[in-house]
Design a protein around this motif. Structure first.
Motif, PDB file in Angstrom:
ATOM      1  N   PRO A   1      -1.494  -7.526 -20.984  1.00  0.00           N
ATOM      2  CA  PRO A   1      -1.691  -7.183 -19.568  1.00  0.00           C
ATOM      3  C   PRO A   1      -1.973  -8.434 -18.744  1.00  0.00           C
ATOM      4  N   ARG A   2      -1.325  -8.540 -17.600  1.00  0.00           N
ATOM      5  CA  ARG A   2      -1.514  -9.681 -16.709  1.00  0.00           C
ATOM      6  C   ARG A   2      -2.051  -9.268 -15.336  1.00  0.00           C
ATOM      7  N   GLY A   3      -2.288  -7.989 -15.132  1.00  0.00           N
ATOM      8  CA  GLY A   3      -2.763  -7.519 -13.840  1.00  0.00           C
ATOM      9  C   GLY A   3      -2.415  -6.054 -13.683  1.00  0.00           C
ATOM     10  N   PHE A   4      -2.473  -5.557 -12.478  1.00  0.00           N
ATOM     11  CA  PHE A   4      -2.153  -4.160 -12.245  1.00  0.00           C
ATOM     12  C   PHE A   4      -1.652  -3.988 -10.820  1.00  0.00           C
ATOM     13  N   ALA A   5      -1.003  -2.862 -10.570  1.00  0.00           N
ATOM     14  CA  ALA A   5      -0.530  -2.525  -9.225  1.00  0.00           C
ATOM     15  C   ALA A   5      -1.240  -1.251  -8.784  1.00  0.00           C
ATOM     16  N   LEU A   6      -1.790  -1.266  -7.602  1.00  0.00           N
ATOM     17  CA  LEU A   6      -2.421  -0.091  -7.025  1.00  0.00           C
ATOM     18  C   LEU A   6      -1.559   0.357  -5.856  1.00  0.00           C
ATOM     19  N   TYR A   7      -0.892   1.495  -5.981  1.00  0.00           N
ATOM     20  CA  TYR A   7      -0.025   1.999  -4.922  1.00  0.00           C
ATOM     21  C   TYR A   7      -0.851   2.856  -3.967  1.00  0.00           C
ATOM     22  N   VAL A   8      -0.839   2.498  -2.696  1.00  0.00           N
ATOM     23  CA  VAL A   8      -1.610   3.218  -1.688  1.00  0.00           C
ATOM     24  C   VAL A   8      -0.640   3.890  -0.725  1.00  0.00           C
ATOM     25  N   GLY A   9      -0.717   5.197  -0.624  1.00  0.00           N
ATOM     26  CA  GLY A   9       0.174   5.939   0.261  1.00  0.00           C
ATOM     27  C   GLY A   9      -0.507   6.306   1.565  1.00  0.00           C
ATOM     28  N   ILE A  10      -0.204   5.561   2.614  1.00  0.00           N
ATOM     29  CA  ILE A  10      -0.731   5.858   3.948  1.00  0.00           C
ATOM     30  C   ILE A  10       0.127   5.111   4.969  1.00  0.00           C
ATOM     31  N   ASP A  11       0.548   5.798   6.016  1.00  0.00           N
ATOM     32  CA  ASP A  11       1.354   5.115   7.023  1.00  0.00           C
ATOM     33  C   ASP A  11       0.465   4.676   8.192  1.00  0.00           C
ATOM     34  N   GLU A  12       1.080   3.966   9.133  1.00  0.00           N
ATOM     35  CA  GLU A  12       0.315   3.410  10.246  1.00  0.00           C
ATOM     36  C   GLU A  12      -0.399   4.502  11.039  1.00  0.00           C
ATOM     37  N   ALA A  13       0.300   5.628  11.271  1.00  0.00           N
ATOM     38  CA  ALA A  13      -0.282   6.697  12.086  1.00  0.00           C
ATOM     39  C   ALA A  13      -1.515   7.289  11.415  1.00  0.00           C
ATOM     40  N   LYS A  14      -1.448   7.514  10.097  1.00  0.00           N
ATOM     41  CA  LYS A  14      -2.598   8.077   9.380  1.00  0.00           C
ATOM     42  C   LYS A  14      -3.752   7.081   9.333  1.00  0.00           C
ATOM     43  N   ALA A  15      -3.417   5.799   9.200  1.00  0.00           N
ATOM     44  CA  ALA A  15      -4.460   4.780   9.199  1.00  0.00           C
ATOM     45  C   ALA A  15      -5.186   4.756  10.543  1.00  0.00           C
ATOM     46  N   VAL A  16      -4.413   4.806  11.632  1.00  0.00           N
ATOM     47  CA  VAL A  16      -5.015   4.824  12.968  1.00  0.00           C
ATOM     48  C   VAL A  16      -5.890   6.057  13.143  1.00  0.00           C
ATOM     49  N   ALA A  17      -5.433   7.209  12.628  1.00  0.00           N
ATOM     50  CA  ALA A  17      -6.221   8.433  12.728  1.00  0.00           C
ATOM     51  C   ALA A  17      -7.544   8.308  11.978  1.00  0.00           C
ATOM     52  N   ASP A  18      -7.557   7.473  10.927  1.00  0.00           N
ATOM     53  CA  ASP A  18      -8.789   7.238  10.171  1.00  0.00           C
ATOM     54  C   ASP A  18      -9.626   6.109  10.760  1.00  0.00           C
ATOM     55  N   GLY A  19      -9.136   5.534  11.867  1.00  0.00           N
ATOM     56  CA  GLY A  19      -9.899   4.481  12.536  1.00  0.00           C
ATOM     57  C   GLY A  19      -9.734   3.100  11.948  1.00  0.00           C
ATOM     58  N   VAL A  20      -8.646   2.882  11.192  1.00  0.00           N
ATOM     59  CA  VAL A  20      -8.401   1.560  10.596  1.00  0.00           C
ATOM     60  C   VAL A  20      -6.932   1.193  10.801  1.00  0.00           C
ATOM     61  N   SER A  21      -6.501   0.114  10.178  1.00  0.00           N
ATOM     62  CA  SER A  21      -5.099  -0.285  10.158  1.00  0.00           C
ATOM     63  C   SER A  21      -4.766  -0.670   8.730  1.00  0.00           C
ATOM     64  N   LEU A  22      -3.474  -0.796   8.429  1.00  0.00           N
ATOM     65  CA  LEU A  22      -3.087  -1.174   7.076  1.00  0.00           C
ATOM     66  C   LEU A  22      -3.645  -2.547   6.707  1.00  0.00           C
ATOM     67  N   SER A  23      -3.604  -3.490   7.648  1.00  0.00           N
ATOM     68  CA  SER A  23      -4.121  -4.831   7.347  1.00  0.00           C
ATOM     69  C   SER A  23      -5.629  -4.805   7.109  1.00  0.00           C
ATOM     70  N   THR A  24      -6.363  -3.932   7.819  1.00  0.00           N
ATOM     71  CA  THR A  24      -7.807  -3.811   7.604  1.00  0.00           C
ATOM     72  C   THR A  24      -8.097  -3.310   6.197  1.00  0.00           C
ATOM     73  N   ILE A  25      -7.314  -2.325   5.737  1.00  0.00           N
ATOM     74  CA  ILE A  25      -7.498  -1.789   4.396  1.00  0.00           C
ATOM     75  C   ILE A  25      -7.228  -2.865   3.348  1.00  0.00           C
ATOM     76  N   VAL A  26      -6.135  -3.612   3.546  1.00  0.00           N
ATOM     77  CA  VAL A  26      -5.786  -4.662   2.596  1.00  0.00           C
ATOM     78  C   VAL A  26      -6.889  -5.706   2.507  1.00  0.00           C
ATOM     79  N   GLU A  27      -7.404  -6.144   3.651  1.00  0.00           N
ATOM     80  CA  GLU A  27      -8.451  -7.170   3.642  1.00  0.00           C
ATOM     81  C   GLU A  27      -9.730  -6.664   2.995  1.00  0.00           C
ATOM     82  N   ALA A  28     -10.060  -5.379   3.216  1.00  0.00           N
ATOM     83  CA  ALA A  28     -11.258  -4.803   2.591  1.00  0.00           C
ATOM     84  C   ALA A  28     -11.110  -4.771   1.075  1.00  0.00           C
ATOM     85  N   LEU A  29      -9.929  -4.404   0.594  1.00  0.00           N
ATOM     86  CA  LEU A  29      -9.690  -4.389  -0.846  1.00  0.00           C
ATOM     87  C   LEU A  29      -9.757  -5.798  -1.431  1.00  0.00           C
TER      88      LEU A  29
END
Length: 231
Positions: free
Chosen positions: A37-65
């Motif tokens: 094993p050299r790492g892993f992939a985490l697939y996150v399913g959320i589009d821009e509209a759903k992210a905005v509805a949750d009060g965030v953006s895709l880039s905000t989620i990525v930076e938090a992770l």
């Protein structure tokens, strides 16, 4: 009691410790011989509209992770990209993402779909094989015409300015690097070869060009298809 014990712990660490306390460690699955094993992939399913509805953006989620991963494993390297999929694609978001990013099991399942379920005719843009078919006939696109169409397809729904097209598709070493207005000529030639589907490449007056999808346009994203780096 030590003062250190009273200090707040990072959220990610608290969650990990809580899980470790409640459940015994899960044995690692057997790996194919000769692999590691050299790492892993985490697939996150959320589009821009759903992210905005949750009060965030895709880039905000990525930076938090990334921040959380930096706390848990400072030596880890990360790479994030946006998953492109046909507008209005049905199914669970995370399954759409897995297919768009060519996760092997998702791709294998997609190849099992019966041929009769696929729309005949129309425009097929095969990114992996660099081919375009219009109503079943191969469209004789030049290298630059395909590059132009691919660039717009991978940024579906976004208006691309002429200056961006020039800087992205022609290098400074090209002998015939076009000016901004020369892009219009390339677009006209591309549209002529798309025939009655020419308006999938739209002119945005005063701005540039945008790729719009029709119901009778299929995009095939094969293995190794580039995705825009947004993060």
């Amino acid at each position: 009691m030590s003062n250190t014990a009273l200090l707040p712990q990072p959220t990610a660490h608290r969650h990990l410790r809580a899980v470790e306390d409640l459940a015994p460690p899960t044995p690692a699955p057997a790996l194919p011989a000769g692999t590691a094993p050299r790492g892993f992939a985490l697939y996150v399913g959320i589009d821009e509209a759903k992210a905005v509805a949750d009060g965030v953006s895709l880039s905000t989620i990525v930076e938090a992770l990334r921040r959380t991963l930096g706390e848990l494993a400072p030596h880890a390297e990360t790479y994030a990209t946006v998953a492109l999929a046909p507008a209005g694609a049905g199914g669970r978001d995370v399954d759409v993402v897995r297919l768009a990013l060519h996760e092997p099991s998702a791709v294998a399942r997609s190849k099992q779909e019966p041929a009769e379920d696929r729309t005949p005719g129309g425009v097929t843009v095969d990114i992996s094989r660099r081919r375009v078919h219009v109503d079943g006939e191969a469209a004789a696109l030049t290298f630059k015409e395909f590059e132009l169409l691919q660039y717009l397809v991978l940024r579906e729904g976004r208006t691309i300015e002429r200056t961006e097209l020039v800087s992205s598709l022609w290098s400074s070493s090209d002998e015939e690097a076009p000016g901004e207005r020369t892009i219009d000529v390339h677009v006209r030639r591309l549209r002529a070869k798309l025939g009655r589907y020419e308006d999938i490449v739209r002119t945005v007056r005063g701005s540039g060009y945008r790729f719009d999808r029709h119901a009778d346009v299929e995009i095939h994203f094969g293995h190794g298809t580039p995705s825009p780096d947004r993060f």
